[in-house]
Design a protein around this motif. Structure first.
Motif, mmCIF file in Angstrom:
data_model
loop_
_atom_site.group_PDB
_atom_site.id
_atom_site.type_symbol
_atom_site.label_atom_id
_atom_site.label_comp_id
_atom_site.label_asym_id
_atom_site.label_seq_id
_atom_site.Cartn_x
_atom_site.Cartn_y
_atom_site.Cartn_z
ATOM 1 N N GLY A 54 69.704 14.178 67.791
ATOM 2 C CA GLY A 54 68.805 15.228 68.273
ATOM 3 C C GLY A 54 67.406 15.074 67.703
ATOM 4 N N PRO A 55 66.495 15.848 68.198
ATOM 5 C CA PRO A 55 65.084 15.632 67.867
ATOM 6 C C PRO A 55 64.717 16.061 66.463
ATOM 7 N N ALA A 56 63.831 15.370 65.883
ATOM 8 C CA ALA A 56 63.094 15.776 64.691
ATOM 9 C C ALA A 56 63.939 16.146 63.481
ATOM 10 N N ARG A 57 65.227 16.176 63.621
ATOM 11 C CA ARG A 57 66.068 16.448 62.476
ATOM 12 C C ARG A 57 67.322 15.595 62.561
ATOM 13 N N ARG A 58 67.168 14.445 63.178
ATOM 14 C CA ARG A 58 68.356 13.620 63.365
ATOM 15 C C ARG A 58 68.673 12.837 62.117
ATOM 16 N N PHE A 59 69.899 12.523 61.954
ATOM 17 C CA PHE A 59 70.318 11.741 60.792
ATOM 18 C C PHE A 59 70.902 10.438 61.284
ATOM 19 N N GLY A 60 70.055 9.426 61.432
ATOM 20 C CA GLY A 60 70.553 8.142 61.909
ATOM 21 C C GLY A 60 71.238 7.423 60.786
ATOM 22 N N ALA A 61 72.260 6.728 61.118
ATOM 23 C CA ALA A 61 72.995 6.025 60.074
ATOM 24 C C ALA A 61 72.568 4.566 60.002
ATOM 25 N N SER A 62 71.459 4.242 60.643
ATOM 26 C CA SER A 62 71.047 2.835 60.625
ATOM 27 C C SER A 62 70.306 2.541 59.336
ATOM 28 N N ALA A 63 70.686 1.506 58.699
ATOM 29 C CA ALA A 63 69.954 1.064 57.506
ATOM 30 C C ALA A 63 69.042 -0.058 57.955
ATOM 31 N N ARG A 64 67.831 -0.021 57.551
ATOM 32 C CA ARG A 64 66.915 -1.041 58.057
ATOM 33 C C ARG A 64 66.667 -2.109 57.015
ATOM 34 N N ALA A 65 66.653 -3.326 57.508
ATOM 35 C CA ALA A 65 66.467 -4.447 56.592
ATOM 36 C C ALA A 65 65.038 -4.461 56.072
ATOM 37 N N TRP A 66 64.869 -4.980 54.906
ATOM 38 C CA TRP A 66 63.551 -5.118 54.322
ATOM 39 C C TRP A 66 62.730 -6.126 55.106
ATOM 40 N N ARG A 67 61.520 -5.741 55.422
ATOM 41 C CA ARG A 67 60.641 -6.707 56.087
ATOM 42 C C ARG A 67 59.301 -6.725 55.380
ATOM 43 N N SER A 68 58.561 -7.759 55.646
ATOM 44 C CA SER A 68 57.251 -7.860 55.016
ATOM 45 C C SER A 68 56.316 -6.832 55.643
ATOM 46 N N SER A 69 55.226 -6.523 54.961
ATOM 47 C CA SER A 69 54.305 -5.496 55.440
ATOM 48 C C SER A 69 53.624 -5.925 56.739
ATOM 49 N N GLU A 70 53.711 -7.216 57.066
ATOM 50 C CA GLU A 70 53.118 -7.707 58.319
ATOM 51 C C GLU A 70 53.699 -6.971 59.511
ATOM 52 N N ASP A 71 54.956 -6.549 59.355
ATOM 53 C CA ASP A 71 55.658 -5.927 60.473
ATOM 54 C C ASP A 71 55.460 -4.424 60.538
ATOM 55 N N LYS A 72 54.744 -3.866 59.545
ATOM 56 C CA LYS A 72 54.652 -2.416 59.473
ATOM 57 C C LYS A 72 53.419 -1.888 60.197
ATOM 58 N N VAL A 73 53.600 -0.724 60.801
ATOM 59 C CA VAL A 73 52.487 -0.058 61.490
ATOM 60 C C VAL A 73 52.459 1.394 61.035
ATOM 61 N N THR A 74 51.271 1.840 60.646
ATOM 62 C CA THR A 74 51.120 3.239 60.239
ATOM 63 C C THR A 74 50.600 4.050 61.415
#
Lengths: 170, 495
Positions: free
Chosen positions: A34-54
């Motif tokens: 559900g929206p805005a309060r969902r609890f996803g169980a996906s763990a995300r792998a570590w990636r370099s900051s190159e892949d990050k977007v703010t």
């Protein structure tokens, strides 16, 4: 709840548009709840900051919420994964069956977004407070050029009232 | 940062070096001890559809102490999300996930199988709670008000939708589907829904959560053509483009649109807002242009048809010789006065008759008054209110269709419900709801219900019913097989 929620989530997973998944990436999304309060169980792998977007979100009451996502995430993913406090966001969980993830973009960003499909436009047409630079957040995937962009959450009702929040400690 | 604590489980969000990872683990139920000096607003919501749940959600999120109880007359929750949304639109039902979270949260309780107005009155609820929000929707339908309306073979679309969606009160509808031609009066999304369900290939329908009983009836249906009839013209259709597109692309079916209805329309929509423009363009394209390759294939081999008839206003439903069943309809041919949304249909004096054995009236839902203590505007079919505050009754609020009228999609109701919740929060903050006056909430209501022999159904009871439906559905390759008999539901949970 478990059976229905999970089955609902499985059905959602099947029908959800994984538009943005980079080839070969594992993007499991269990128990989308559900929206805005969902609890996803996906763990995300570590990636370099190159892949990050703010991304900065200006909420309906003017608050600025800042979150980070990785390239390929949709803006709905960003809101959900960062548990951003946006009322009612993403009701249909990214299946193009509502317009609650409607966001307003800056001109220069809007021009560079991937073309809108008929399906997205059909739902966008029903959004409240539609503008020339409106899109549905579940259809926009993070790209490098979006780093530090600001998106605005549109007004939801015609009558703008001072929002009351008595959930915070005084 | 956590807004809600789901019962029985704790979710810990750990932020480490820019990652967010969510871990769930089971702990025993989290109960927060209340000191007697704390002023806990107790709020009651009547109706567990989208309006009820979104109102509850907003209240719980924006008030750290408020406790919200949701009452529902059926054993099962979710209102029109369960009973109104078409079986082949499962994505729209995803909102059930967020409602489920709300129901499971610590300060929220669900009480099904309680009919407010009969098992407990609004006054009794107002005694037990600081605020009562009426979100009970529109359970009835507008009436045509023409002769022959009650003949066999004439049904409201509301009842028809209830029938294929397993609404207990419509389970014995037994609509006669032996007619080749069906007339749907009305051109909204509900009209498109019923047309689509009547014309969708069976192997697609049987994978949905449509009820077993209605699926069997539709399997032996003789229906081949469905007309959607409107009093006004193409520019006034109430359905929306996604649903129209779905109809245009329906496997095995071909659209019948009269090009004459669309002549000159392209010019008329030049300056019209984009949603109306695109919708009309799709109709024009379908009516006037040669179909693309994909469509041409579908239409060439189509065995079923659907069409739009404009400028026809029903005058009388014509009976068979024995006077018992519908055999056709007499309609006034109209013309438009004015333009756009406010155009009106004026009779021209001409009349037309059509043969058909099945007529579905899809001219709108309708709310019913709750009782003498709740004001009701019969003309507009809503509870008179200002920003969700019921006029003249402090502490009483309303949200959803009973507040605004029975139109709009889930987002409309969501925004509206948040708005009503805002009014409640404002009133709490301004001291207009005397929270220092302790209210017992359900504790007061429990004994009332007991004395009347009413056993409320809890949310975990619903979860048992839910699990049973899903299990039965799995055997049939469906998301669920809905239980349509409330007695069976109650037996399942041991009531």
């Amino acid at each position: 709840m478990a059976a229905a929620g999970l089955l609902g989530a499985v059905a959602t997973l099947a029908s959800r548009r994984l538009l943005c998944a980079p080839p070969g990436a594992a993007r499991g999304r269990a128990a989308v709840l559900g929206p805005a309060r969902r609890f996803g169980a996906s763990a995300r792998a570590w990636r370099s900051s190159e892949d990050k977007v703010t991304v900065h979100f200006i909420n309906r009451d003017g608050d600025k919420l800042t979150a980070e996502g990785k390239i390929g995430d949709s803006l709905l993913d960003v809101v959900v994964d960062s548990n951003l406090d946006i009322d009612g966001f993403g009701a249909c969980e990214g299946t193009l069956a509502c317009s609650t993830c409607h966001l307003i973009f800056e001109d220069q960003i809007f021009k560079k977004l991937d073309a809108v499909t008929d399906e997205e436009m059909d739902m966008l047409d029903l959004a409240y407070g539609l503008t020339e630079t409106s899109r549905l957040g579940c259809q926009i995937c993070l790209k490098k050029f979006m780093n530090n962009m600001t998106v605005r959450v549109p007004e939801a009702v015609a009558d703008v009232r001072q929002s009351i929040d008595m959930s915070k400690n005084s | 940062m956590l807004q809600l604590w789901p019962k029985g489980r704790a979710f810990v969000i750990v932020k480490a070096a820019g990652l967010a990872c969510h871990v769930g683990r089971k702990i025993s139920s989290f109960k927060r001890p209340l000191s007697t000096s704390e002023r806990v607003p107790r709020i009651c919501i009547v109706g567990s559809g989208p309006a009820g749940f979104y109102t509850a959600q907003h209240l719980l999120k924006h008030h750290k102490l408020a406790r919200v109880d949701i009452y529902e007359k059926l054993p099962v929750p979710f209102g029109l999300v369960r009973f109104g949304v078409a079986p082949d639109h499962p994505e729209v039902k995803n909102v059930i996930n967020t409602f489920t979270q709300t129901a499971q949260s610590d300060r929220c309780s669900y009480y099904g199988n309680v009919t407010v107005g009969k098992d407990v009155t609004v006054e009794e609820l107002q005694q037990a709670y600081h605020a009562v929000v009426l979100s009970y929707g529109a359970e009835d339908n507008r009436i045509l008000g023409i002769p022959g309306e009650n003949l066999s073979g004439v049904y409201s679309a509301r009842a028809f939708v209830g029938w294929y969606n397993g609404l207990p009160e419509n389970r014995d509808l037994k609509p006669d589907l032996s007619s080749k031609t069906v007339l749907v009066l009305g051109q909204g999304n509900v009209a498109l829904d019923v047309a689509r369900i009547l014309l969708t290939p069976l192997d697609l329908l049987r994978k949905t959560d449509i009820t077993e009983g209605s699926l069997a009836a539709i399997a032996s249906s003789k229906v081949k053509r469905v007309w959607l009839v409107g009093r006004r013209g193409p520019l006034q259709v109430a359905f929306t483009i996604k649903e129209l597109r779905e109809m245009v692309n329906l496997p095995g079916a071909r659209p019948i649109l009269d090009p004459a209805d669309f002549a000159g329309l392209r010019d008329a929509i030049k300056d019209v807002p984009r949603p109306r423009k695109r919708l009309t363009e799709l109709m024009i394209k379908t009516a006037l242009e040669k179909p693309g390759e994909k469509e041409a294939k579908i239409w060439a081999s189509a065995t079923r048809e659907w069409g739009l008839k404009f400028l026809r206003s029903p005058l009388e439903i014509l009976p068979t010789a024995d006077g018992k069943r519908a055999r056709g309809i007499r309609m006034a041919v109209t013309r438009l006065e004015g333009s756009g949304e406010s155009a009106t249909a004026v009779p021209t004096g001409e009349v037309e008759e059509l043969e058909c054995g099945l007529i579905l009236s899809s001219i709108g839902y309708r709310s019913l008054p709750l009782g003498s203590s709740v004001p009701f505007d019969r003309k507009h079919g809503i509870i008179p209110n200002h920003l969700g505050r019921v006029q003249g009754v402090p502490g009483l609020y309303c949200s959803g269709w009973v507040k605004r009228g029975p139109t709009g999609v889930i987002i409309t109701t969501m925004n509206d419900s948040f708005d009503t919740a805002q009014s409640v929060l404002e009133d709490l903050q301004a001291g207009m709801l005397n929270v220092s006056n302790t209210k017992e909430g359900f504790e007061s209501v429990r004994s009332i219900l007991q004395s009347r022999g009413v056993h409320p159904v809890s949310f975990s009871d619903w979860e048992k019913i839910d699990a049973a439906e899903v299990a039965r559905g799995q055997l049939a390759g469906k998301p669920r097989e809905k239980i349509v008999d409330p007695q069976e539901m109650l037996q399942l949970i041991g009531h």
